[in-house]
Design an enzyme around this catalytic site. Structure first.
Site, PDB file in Angstrom:
ATOM      1  N   TYR A  52     100.306  97.573  50.078  1.00 16.21           N
ATOM      2  CA  TYR A  52     101.491  97.920  50.873  1.00 16.21           C
ATOM      3  C   TYR A  52     102.196  96.669  51.416  1.00 16.21           C
ATOM      4  CZ  TYR A  52     100.166 102.726  50.227  1.00 16.21           C
ATOM      5  OH  TYR A  52      99.868 103.927  49.623  1.00 16.21           O
ATOM      6  N   VAL A  89     109.492 105.579  51.157  1.00 13.89           N
ATOM      7  CA  VAL A  89     109.057 104.797  52.325  1.00 13.89           C
ATOM      8  C   VAL A  89     109.874 103.507  52.455  1.00 13.89           C
ATOM      9  CG1 VAL A  89     106.742 105.791  52.387  1.00 13.89           C
ATOM     10  CG2 VAL A  89     107.172 103.781  50.944  1.00 13.89           C
ATOM     11  N   HIS A 105     107.318 110.992  54.386  1.00 13.56           N
ATOM     12  CA  HIS A 105     106.083 110.313  53.939  1.00 13.56           C
ATOM     13  C   HIS A 105     105.873 108.973  54.641  1.00 13.56           C
ATOM     14  CE1 HIS A 105     106.135 112.729  49.904  1.00 13.56           C
ATOM     15  NE2 HIS A 105     105.751 113.456  50.928  1.00 13.56           N
ATOM     16  N   THR A 172     113.631 113.130  42.177  1.00 15.45           N
ATOM     17  CA  THR A 172     112.232 113.468  42.448  1.00 15.45           C
ATOM     18  C   THR A 172     111.688 114.372  41.338  1.00 15.45           C
ATOM     19  OG1 THR A 172     110.659 114.393  44.040  1.00 15.45           O
ATOM     20  CG2 THR A 172     112.848 115.413  43.979  1.00 15.45           C
ATOM     21  N   ASN A 197     119.156 114.398  38.694  1.00 23.61           N
ATOM     22  CA  ASN A 197     117.950 113.676  38.286  1.00 23.61           C
ATOM     23  C   ASN A 197     118.135 113.107  36.883  1.00 23.61           C
ATOM     24  OD1 ASN A 197     115.407 113.361  39.726  1.00 23.61           O
ATOM     25  ND2 ASN A 197     114.457 114.177  37.876  1.00 23.61           N
ATOM     26  N   LEU A 198     117.395 112.040  36.580  1.00 22.52           N
ATOM     27  CA  LEU A 198     117.540 111.414  35.261  1.00 22.52           C
ATOM     28  C   LEU A 198     117.315 112.457  34.174  1.00 22.52           C
ATOM     29  CD1 LEU A 198     118.130 108.575  34.191  1.00 22.52           C
ATOM     30  CD2 LEU A 198     115.657 108.189  34.038  1.00 22.52           C
ATOM     31  N   ALA A 215     121.095 108.192  39.085  1.00 26.09           N
ATOM     32  CA  ALA A 215     121.513 108.493  40.461  1.00 26.09           C
ATOM     33  C   ALA A 215     122.795 107.765  40.829  1.00 26.09           C
ATOM     34  CB  ALA A 215     120.387 108.121  41.425  1.00 26.09           C
TER      35      ALA A 215
END
Ligand code: APR
Length: 229
Positions: A52, A89, A105, A172, A197-198, A215
């Site tokens: 992280y 995040v 999240h 997503t 979405n792709l 996007a």
């Protein structure tokens, strides 16, 4: 019109933030069990903290793209009638100018103290076990919701989803609950549902409309339509 936009890793992909499940995605290079579960952290905290710390530094080195900016523009026009619920995040929504925003999240730019529960803003590494600014203990972990942990602000999100007229999902895969269940909840309460979405995701409940594409192309075009409607 009250609008909820749920975003995932795909909205940040063109900014250079890897997604999770696409080829070359984060979960290809790392075992979810090792870096995204409380058990993995218990077993080997250094590997998790380094993972992280690297993601936090990488997120700081990229910039918001046209999709993030388009959603901030929409908020500028309709204010709190728009709520962006992000699974991401990174802080690219904020840096693009979004305020009506929920990080379900968690956030890379926050730490979580496992002693006192404080969630201080945090931009530095955690590997050296810095002291918690609230209680002084050296028990700070990334403020990221791991598998098996409770996401943030579920009540606020569910209230917005059942109360919206338009539910839009951006970037997503619909692989992770509770986020993957919001399209069904929105539809059950009469909202129109749109996926940007792709490629079409395998959502449990089909969207009323699916627009496939990047996007940075489909989100600004959709926002333009909403603004002139
Ligand atoms: N534009 C639009 N969509 C894109 C783009 C793009 N440039 N690039 C990829 N996508 C789409 C993919 O087709 C895929 O459907 O974004 C989606 C990314 O899916 P995931 O990698 O599964 O990411 P996400 O859905 O955000 O993951 C959900 O899972 O790993 C956990 O907690 C983590 O928040 C994350 C959650």
């Amino acid at each position: 019109m009250r609008i909820v936009v749920l975003t995932g890793a795909g909205i940040s992909a063109e900014s250079g933030v890897p997604t999770f499940r696409d080829s070359g995605g984060l979960w290809e290079g790392h075992d979810v069990e090792d870096v995204a579960t409380p058990e993995g952290y218990e077993r080997d905290p250094d590997t998790v903290l380094r993972f992280y710390d690297a993601r936090r530094r990488a997120a700081a080195s990229v910039t918001p793209n046209a999709a993030h900016r388009a959603l901030a523009r929409l908020e500028g026009a309709i204010g709190e009638d728009l709520l962006v619920v992000t699974q991401n995040v990174d802080d690219l929504h904020e840096r693009a100018g979004s305020h009506s925003l929920v990080h379900m999240h968690g956030e890379l730019r926050r730490a979580l103290c496992t002693t006192c529960g404080a969630r201080p803003e945090w931009d530095a590494d955690l590997i050296d076990r810095p002291h918690c600014p609230a209680c002084g203990e050296r028990t700070l972990r990334p403020d990221v919701v791991w598998f098996g942990e409770m996401p943030y602000d579920l009540d606020r999100i569910e209230q917005a989803v059942v109360g919206c007229e338009l539910f839009v999902s951006v970037g997503t895969s619909g692989a992770v609950y509770p986020a993957a269940g919001y399209v069904a909840l929105a539809a059950a309460f009469g909202a129109r549902t749109v996926e940007l979405n792709l490629e079409p995701s395998d959502a449990a409940v089909p969207f009323d409309e699916v627009r496939a594409g990047r996007a940075t192309e489909v989100v600004p075009a959709w926002v333009e339509e909403v603004l002139v409607a």
